[in-house]
Enzyme design. Structure first.
Site, PDB file in Angstrom:
ATOM      1  N   SER A  67       0.830  -1.211   0.000  1.00 53.29           N
ATOM      2  CA  SER A  67       0.000   0.000   0.000  1.00 53.29           C
ATOM      3  C   SER A  67       0.865   1.263   0.000  1.00 53.29           C
ATOM      4  O   SER A  67       2.046   1.222   0.361  1.00 53.29           O
ATOM      5  CB  SER A  67      -0.904   0.014   1.228  1.00 53.29           C
ATOM      6  OG  SER A  67      -1.574  -1.225   1.346  1.00 53.29           O
TER       7      SER A  67
HETATM    8  C1  LIG Z   1      -3.191  -3.955  -0.299  1.00 55.90           C
HETATM    9  S1  LIG Z   1      -2.729  -5.612  -0.026  1.00 55.90           S
HETATM   10  C2  LIG Z   1      -2.135  -5.583   1.645  1.00 55.90           C
HETATM   11  C3  LIG Z   1      -0.813  -4.937   1.808  1.00 55.90           C
HETATM   12  C4  LIG Z   1      -0.043  -5.451   2.996  1.00 55.90           C
HETATM   13  N1  LIG Z   1      -0.646  -5.111   4.272  1.00 55.90           N
HETATM   14  C5  LIG Z   1       1.410  -5.029   2.924  1.00 55.90           C
HETATM   15  O1  LIG Z   1       1.900  -4.372   3.863  1.00 55.90           O
HETATM   16  O2  LIG Z   1       2.072  -5.380   1.945  1.00 55.90           O
HETATM   17  C6  LIG Z   1      -4.295  -6.416   0.233  1.00 55.90           C
HETATM   18  C7  LIG Z   1      -4.146  -7.878   0.556  1.00 55.90           C
HETATM   19  O3  LIG Z   1      -5.388  -8.377   1.021  1.00 55.90           O
HETATM   20  C8  LIG Z   1      -5.440  -9.723   0.650  1.00 55.90           C
HETATM   21  N2  LIG Z   1      -6.812 -10.222   0.747  1.00 55.90           N
HETATM   22  C9  LIG Z   1      -7.835 -10.060  -0.117  1.00 55.90           C
HETATM   23  N3  LIG Z   1      -8.928 -10.693   0.318  1.00 55.90           N
HETATM   24  C10 LIG Z   1      -8.590 -11.274   1.500  1.00 55.90           C
HETATM   25  C11 LIG Z   1      -9.287 -12.064   2.440  1.00 55.90           C
HETATM   26  N4  LIG Z   1     -10.563 -12.407   2.263  1.00 55.90           N
HETATM   27  N5  LIG Z   1      -8.624 -12.501   3.526  1.00 55.90           N
HETATM   28  C12 LIG Z   1      -7.324 -12.173   3.739  1.00 55.90           C
HETATM   29  N6  LIG Z   1      -6.606 -11.414   2.875  1.00 55.90           N
HETATM   30  C13 LIG Z   1      -7.241 -10.969   1.779  1.00 55.90           C
HETATM   31  C14 LIG Z   1      -4.899  -9.715  -0.765  1.00 55.90           C
HETATM   32  O4  LIG Z   1      -4.513 -11.014  -1.176  1.00 55.90           O
HETATM   33  C15 LIG Z   1      -3.766  -8.727  -0.645  1.00 55.90           C
HETATM   34  O5  LIG Z   1      -2.562  -9.377  -0.387  1.00 55.90           O
END
Ligand SMILES: C[S@@+](CC[C@H](N)C(=O)[O-])C[C@H]1O[C@@H](n2cnc3c(N)ncnc32)[C@H](O)[C@@H]1O
Length: 422
Positions: A67
């Site tokens: 992000s």
């Molecule tokens: C914007 S990224 C997160 C960035 C992360 N916090 C970092 O510091 O790199 C959003 C993440 O949410 C995950 N995601 C999407 N749906 C999800 C779910 N139902 N449960 C857990 N993770 C999920 C995606 O796979 C993705 O890796």
């Protein structure tokens, strides 16, 4: 060549200078943990820009990213972590945010971070190990179910956009604990810091944001209608099944009329304020967006853009007519997150029969302006389990989701009648 150390320091210095990082503990976490350890395949100059970096793309769509550092800092400040706390993160991604949080909860804290894809979980574990961080449990699973075996949590954070508040997040949060998440609130996303009070949540702070959407069983309802023969032009509406995509595409390619509203704004006020205003009042509320290198050539009225690869406008769509807010015809759209806010006169571009939709959008802009330009500042959101009845008081707006009823108001600002929507 400038090295990682200098680039890292320059980014954090810039975020502190522009007040994007205010809390000295959050600043210390960002200074202690270099982002490049979590993005090993990305050139350093890109790593240390204040931008989101996609890390996994499926069918042309980013499904994981690191992000934007600025919104990460804002959300960590909203989360108000203390040493020793138990924390659940949903959306491990690269593991960078989890690493920052370990710094804030210190050795006595407990951190679980979840993601839905094995490769992402493996990647986050590897990056955390490379950074020498051992006390994060990275768990594979649908974050919509939370992680019951670590509950109750003092803090739960989603770093992925939710349409609703899944019951598990409330159940697994201890009373008085905080849930911070990007939540769809009337057509745009707000990062909301909720505090649990008995069986419901009350916002302590709200700010604008834009995250990719949660996947899995707790994803929001579909909104997308693809227009034309490539997936790069999309209309997002409440009921995509009711839209004739071919007719909608023809409508948007037809001659348009531009109307000045007489209201001068900056882009941020629109995303946080007028977009929410029309979403709460117009059943045909929509977004039109174009992605990819051809974005500028698509029939999306110029409102929001990311240099040459994304363009979007909010408005109202109905059978045979549509209207969108936009900048003055011929105006340049400032690109990138660092762009200076520059006021412009808001216009409306109307398509199709009569000018009724466009005129209504002009009236909304005037009414929003006259009502004090309500937006994210001063907004309070209460989230009640859907089974809890609520009769809206004057000035309250109710948004009904699947599990939650959101009650919006602006305490301290004069009310002008309530509404109910989904
Ligand atoms: C914007 S990224 C997160 C960035 C992360 N916090 C970092 O510091 O790199 C959003 C993440 O949410 C995950 N995601 C999407 N749906 C999800 C779910 N139902 N449960 C857990 N993770 C999920 C995606 O796979 C993705 O890796």
């Amino acid at each position: 060549m400038v090295g990682a150390f200098a680039l890292h320091r320059a980014l954090i210095d810039a975020l502190v200078r522009r007040n994007a990082i205010k809390d000295s503990r959050v600043e210390a976490a960002f200074r202690a943990i270099p982002r490049h350890l979590f993005l090993p395949d990305v050139p350093l100059a890109e790593v240390y820009r204040n931008e989101a970096i996609p890390t996994k793309i499926v069918d042309g769509e980013a499904v994981s990213s690191s992000s934007q550092p600025e919104i990460m800092a804002t959300m960590l400040e909203q989360l108000a972590l203390e040493p020793g706390q138990r924390v659940l993160e949903i959306g491990a991604g690269t593991g960078y945010n989890a690493a920052l949080m370990t710094h804030l909860v210190a050795d006595t804290g407990t951190l679980i971070s979840m993601d839905v894809d094995t490769d992402l979980v493996d990647g986050a574990r590897a990056h955390l190990a490379a950074a020498g961080i051992e006390h994060v449990r990275v768990v594979l699973g649908d974050g919509g179910l939370g992680c019951p075996d670590g509950a109750p949590y003092d803090r739960i954070i989603l770093t992925v956009g939710a349409w609703d508040i899944a019951p598990a997040w409330l159940e697994q949060l201890r009373p008085g604990g905080r849930l911070v998440l990007p939540l769809t609130v009337g057509g745009s996303q707000k990062s909301v810091a909720f505090v649990r009070i008995a069986d419901h949540l009350v916002s302590a702070s709200v700010t604008d944001c834009a995250f990719m959407s949660l996947r899995g069983a707790f994803a929001g309802p579909p909104t997308r209608v693809v227009l034309g023969d490539t997936p790069d032009l999309r209309l997002h509406v409440r009921d995509p099944a009711a839209v004739d995509a071919a007719a909608a595409y023809d409508l948007l390619k037809s001659a348009a009329t531009d109307l000045p509203t007489g209201v001068h704004v900056i882009g941020g006020e629109l995303y946080g304020g007028l977009v929410l205003w029309i979403a709460l009042r117009e059943p045909g509320f929509c977004w039109l967006e174009a992605i990819g290198p051809q974005a500028d050539a698509r029939p999306v009225p110029p409102l929001f853009a990311l240099a040459g690869k994304y363009r979007s406008a909010a408005g109202v769509f109905g059978a045979g007519s549509a209207g969108f807010y936009m900048r003055p015809p011929g105006d340049r759209i400032p690109g990138g997150p660092e762009a200076e806010p520059r006021p412009f006169e808001l216009y409306v571009r109307g398509f199709g029969e009569g000018a009724e939709t466009a005129r209504r959008l002009c009236e909304h802009a005037e009414a929003w302006d006259a009502a004090g330009r309500r937006g994210t500042a001063g907004l309070r959101i209460r989230a009640l389990p859907i089974a809890t009845g609520h009769v809206p008081a004057a000035g309250e707006h109710v948004i009904e989701k699947r599990w939650t009823r959101l009650v919006l108001d602006w305490p301290g600002q004069a009310g002008r009648g309530g509404s109910r929507s989904t």
